[in-house]
Design an enzyme around this catalytic site. Structure first.
Site, short mmCIF file in Angstrom:
data_model
loop_
_atom_site.label_atom_id
_atom_site.label_comp_id
_atom_site.label_asym_id
_atom_site.label_seq_id
_atom_site.Cartn_x
_atom_site.Cartn_y
_atom_site.Cartn_z
N TYR A 38 54.33 4.21 60.37
CA TYR A 38 53.82 3.10 59.56
C TYR A 38 52.33 2.98 59.82
O TYR A 38 51.89 3.06 60.97
CB TYR A 38 54.54 1.80 59.91
N ASP A 52 59.77 -2.23 50.81
CA ASP A 52 59.79 -3.51 50.11
C ASP A 52 58.90 -3.46 48.88
O ASP A 52 58.14 -2.51 48.67
CB ASP A 52 59.30 -4.62 51.05
#
Length: 162
Positions: free
Chosen positions: A113, A55
């Site tokens: 992540y 994003d």
């Protein structure tokens, strides 16, 4: 006869200035910047495939991507060219010629992540873009208990693309 090569890239980037990975109509993306430099380098219209999308404002440390080209440039020269002409917040760490069937999205083995917390009354100026500041003491026991929900195998199929 020209041979079509499949080139794998390993890159990292600071996504602070970008509108994410995927180039839709906005060229201010990681994909857009890579394709712009690669197209100038090869003289071809290059479409790069990323192992995943990020994003806006998100960073990546070991993103894998690949593209197809007839350009005969050696892989070290590709890496050097890209690092010379890409913005300084995008770096190509590795370049390798791979099998024609390699696809960075479908051949990926794992994703990791990382979320960082800066736990101090005073925020750090040096890591402010890469950490989340929490000035109050953390409840470590509650964090350990909550993290137990992440242990094990999970089905993330609903997050996958087509």
């Amino acid at each position: 006869m020209t041979t079509l090569r499949n080139i794998k890239l390993v890159l990292e980037y600071d996504g602070s200035r970008y509108d994410g990975w995927q180039r839709l109509t906005n060229p201010n993306t990681i994909q857009g910047k890579l394709e712009e430099v690669l197209s100038k380098m090869t003289g071809e219209t290059v479409e790069i495939i990323g192992s995943g999308r990020t994003d806006a404002g998100v960073h990546a440390q070991h993103q894998v991507a690949n593209f197809k080209t007839t350009c005969a440039m050696p892989v070290m020269d590709i890496r050097n060219y890209m690092n010379q002409y890409l913005p300084k917040d995008i770096a190509i760490k590795e370049v390798e010629e791979v099998d024609e069937r390699f696809h960075s999205r479908y051949n990926g083995k794992s994703k990791e992540y990382m979320y960082r917390i800066w736990n101090d009354p005073i925020p750090t100026v040096f890591h402010r873009k890469y950490t989340h500041h929490i000035p109050k003491p953390l409840d470590i026991n509650a964090m350990i208990k909550a993290s137990e929900h992440l242990v094990g195998e999970h089905d993330f199929t609903s997050f996958a693309t087509g």
